[in-house]
Design a protein around this motif. Structure first.
Motif, mmCIF file in Angstrom:
data_model
loop_
_atom_site.group_PDB
_atom_site.id
_atom_site.type_symbol
_atom_site.label_atom_id
_atom_site.label_comp_id
_atom_site.label_asym_id
_atom_site.label_seq_id
_atom_site.Cartn_x
_atom_site.Cartn_y
_atom_site.Cartn_z
ATOM 1 N N GLU A 173 0.845 -1.199 0.000
ATOM 2 C CA GLU A 173 0.000 0.000 0.000
ATOM 3 C C GLU A 173 0.882 1.251 0.000
ATOM 4 O O GLU A 173 0.639 2.201 -0.731
ATOM 5 N N LEU A 174 1.941 1.186 0.825
ATOM 6 C CA LEU A 174 2.871 2.318 0.884
ATOM 7 C C LEU A 174 3.572 2.540 -0.445
ATOM 8 O O LEU A 174 3.758 3.671 -0.882
ATOM 9 N N ALA A 175 3.939 1.425 -1.081
ATOM 10 C CA ALA A 175 4.718 1.519 -2.317
ATOM 11 C C ALA A 175 3.861 1.976 -3.492
ATOM 12 O O ALA A 175 4.366 2.566 -4.449
ATOM 13 N N GLU A 183 -4.226 -0.231 -11.256
ATOM 14 C CA GLU A 183 -4.497 0.273 -9.896
ATOM 15 C C GLU A 183 -5.473 -0.634 -9.131
ATOM 16 O O GLU A 183 -5.328 -0.823 -7.927
ATOM 17 N N VAL A 184 -6.468 -1.146 -9.863
ATOM 18 C CA VAL A 184 -7.454 -1.986 -9.179
ATOM 19 C C VAL A 184 -6.806 -3.324 -8.789
ATOM 20 O O VAL A 184 -7.039 -3.850 -7.693
ATOM 21 N N GLY A 185 -5.943 -3.846 -9.655
ATOM 22 C CA GLY A 185 -5.205 -5.073 -9.345
ATOM 23 C C GLY A 185 -4.345 -4.872 -8.104
ATOM 24 O O GLY A 185 -4.280 -5.729 -7.208
ATOM 25 N N HIS A 186 -3.707 -3.719 -8.023
ATOM 26 C CA HIS A 186 -2.876 -3.392 -6.859
ATOM 27 C C HIS A 186 -3.728 -3.306 -5.594
ATOM 28 O O HIS A 186 -3.357 -3.825 -4.533
ATOM 29 N N TYR A 187 -4.902 -2.682 -5.723
ATOM 30 C CA TYR A 187 -5.826 -2.570 -4.587
ATOM 31 C C TYR A 187 -6.123 -3.969 -4.031
ATOM 32 O O TYR A 187 -6.079 -4.194 -2.820
ATOM 33 N N PHE A 188 -6.405 -4.918 -4.930
ATOM 34 C CA PHE A 188 -6.762 -6.258 -4.460
ATOM 35 C C PHE A 188 -5.548 -6.987 -3.874
ATOM 36 O O PHE A 188 -5.694 -7.807 -2.965
ATOM 37 N N ARG A 189 -4.352 -6.685 -4.378
ATOM 38 C CA ARG A 189 -3.148 -7.296 -3.782
ATOM 39 C C ARG A 189 -2.973 -6.801 -2.343
ATOM 40 O O ARG A 189 -2.631 -7.558 -1.437
ATOM 41 N N VAL A 190 -3.187 -5.498 -2.160
ATOM 42 C CA VAL A 190 -3.057 -4.911 -0.813
ATOM 43 C C VAL A 190 -4.087 -5.548 0.126
ATOM 44 O O VAL A 190 -3.768 -5.993 1.232
ATOM 45 N N LEU A 191 -5.306 -5.618 -0.380
ATOM 46 C CA LEU A 191 -6.410 -6.151 0.413
ATOM 47 C C LEU A 191 -6.186 -7.598 0.846
ATOM 48 O O LEU A 191 -6.487 -7.988 1.974
ATOM 49 N N THR A 253 -15.044 9.842 5.623
ATOM 50 C CA THR A 253 -13.728 9.911 6.283
ATOM 51 C C THR A 253 -12.608 9.547 5.298
ATOM 52 O O THR A 253 -11.603 10.254 5.192
ATOM 53 N N ASP A 254 -12.790 8.438 4.584
ATOM 54 C CA ASP A 254 -11.753 7.997 3.635
ATOM 55 C C ASP A 254 -11.595 9.019 2.515
ATOM 56 O O ASP A 254 -10.476 9.286 2.052
ATOM 57 N N LEU A 255 -12.722 9.549 2.084
ATOM 58 C CA LEU A 255 -12.711 10.508 0.977
ATOM 59 C C LEU A 255 -11.878 11.738 1.336
ATOM 60 O O LEU A 255 -11.028 12.193 0.557
ATOM 61 N N THR A 260 -7.446 5.559 -1.189
ATOM 62 C CA THR A 260 -7.859 5.034 -2.497
ATOM 63 C C THR A 260 -8.729 3.794 -2.305
ATOM 64 O O THR A 260 -8.260 2.668 -2.360
ATOM 65 N N THR A 261 -10.008 4.052 -2.062
ATOM 66 C CA THR A 261 -10.964 2.950 -1.905
ATOM 67 C C THR A 261 -11.372 2.449 -3.295
ATOM 68 O O THR A 261 -11.105 3.123 -4.302
#
Ligand code: FPP
Ligand code: MG
Length: 347
Positions: A173-175, A183-191, A253-255, A260-261
């Motif tokens: 997430e930091l990286a 970006e969406v693929g990265h989101y799911f990797r983080v998750l 709050t996240d917004l 990046t939700t």
């Protein structure tokens, strides 16, 4: 510079059995066993976090455990054990291990996110200082490892293989996305690392500790992975939904924090003409407070919200499908109802 000691104690939030009450448990004996399991877990959790060489360490390390929480991970451990011999030695310890890893990660996460509160009390870093928050988190992780060492070798291995997945999720997430990565693929990797790994581990160590056959352990850990992803997407949706006030999470709050939700990523990546104004707002970085209401209005009719909802339901369907491999019994029905709970929570 010293970060200890600390001012007067905050009023602790009592432990809530709320989550268990939300589940469809159609056998009274199962509900009683789960309730008793959660109570034993609670006792051992508080004893473990309170058992430090110096009371000041116990004070910081036990702060969040005393404050409460849903105890979702211990409940998953206990439900995983239901497919074997739930009364076997080490099931309670496994539940405590799962919660210790979770709390340790919150000590770190609240530093990363500069969160002022957690579970309705000041976060550990707000109350005790940043370095104390990080090291007391490490202490909890170490305590978890001590307890895990007495679990079965397979449960211990699963625990060991999970802690690094959590940290990897946070590091990814930091990286941010790698060069050319979607970006969406990265989101799911983080998750997968940050959230899903620990839910999966919880079911797995409970099952392994109770002697559940290998193919059922695989079904339970597979369920946990999908549930974990669904859980996070539901959390992302809650941030944008009007009824979210009831969830304990402040809308937007996240917004405002520029998190990046999934709905944000999908709105930015999409080409829907009706999202043009929203894309412009989001592309400029964290949404300023003055534009928050407008951004929430735009999200309410954005296809990105519907797409995120669809992604949530795909994950829940996968989670339910993973349970098909398990024998039909009350604990399986309770896990199925957890999927409904996540779906309702998002709306
Ligand atoms: C909450 O995220 C945080 C997590 C799901 C885990 C974060 C993991 C680490 C910080 C790695 C360190 C791990 C260990 C084991 C020491 P969030 O900010 O999306 O959710 P929130 O709204 O509850 O804060
Ligand atoms: Mg956070």
């Amino acid at each position: 510079m010293r970060e200890f000691p600390v001012a007067a104690e905050d009023a602790p939030t009592p432990w809530k059995t709320g989550l268990l009450d939300q589940l469809a448990v159609d056998r009274p004996e199962l509900r009683m066993r789960l309730r008793a399991g959660l109570e034993q877990t609670e006792k051992l959790l508080l004893a473990t976090t309170g058992d430090a060489a110096d009371p000041r360490i116990a004070e910081a390390a036990g702060h969040l455990a005393r404050a409460g929480g849903k105890r979702l991970r211990p409940l998953l451990v206990l439900l995983g054990a239901e497919f074997g011999e739930p009364w076997w030695a080490g099931v309670t310890e496994a539940a405590v291990v799962a919660e210790l890893v979770h709390i340790a990660s919150l000590h770190h996460d609240d530093v990363m996110d500069r969160a002022p509160t957690r579970h309705g009390v000041p976060s550990v870093h707000a109350r005790f200082g940043t370095r104390t928050s990080v090291f007391s988190g490490d202490w909890l992780l170490a305590r978890g490892a001590r307890l895990a060492a007495d679990l079965s070798p397979a449960a211990f291995r699963l625990h060991a293989a999970t802690a690094d997945r959590l940290v990897e999720g946070q590091l990814l997430e930091l990286a941010g996305p790698a060069e050319g990565e979607d970006e969406v693929g990265h989101y799911f990797r983080v998750l997968s690392g940050k959230t899903a790994a620990l839910l999966s581990m919880s079911l797995g160590i409970g099952a392994l500790q109770a002697g559940v056959p290998e193919q059922y352990v695989a079904a339970l850990t597979g369920f946990g992975e999908e549930l974990g992803c669904a859980f996070q997407i539901a959390d992302d949706l809650l941030d944008l939904r009007s009824s979210a006030g009831t969830s304990g999470k402040e809308r937007g709050t996240d917004l405002l924090a520029g998190v990046t939700t999934l709905p944000v990523l999908l709105a930015l990546a999409g080409e829907h003409p009706q999202d043009a104004e929203l894309r412009e707002l989001l592309a400029a970085g964290p949404v300023p407070e003055a534009s928050a209401t407008r951004a929430l209005e735009l999200f309410a009719r954005s296809p990105a919200l519907a797409e995120s909802e669809a992604a949530l339901h795909r994950r829940l369907d996968l989670a339910r499908a993973a349970l098909d491999a398990l024998p039909e019994q009350p604990a399986r029905r309770a896990l199925l109802s957890l999927c409904d709970y996540v779906a309702v929570r998002s709306s």
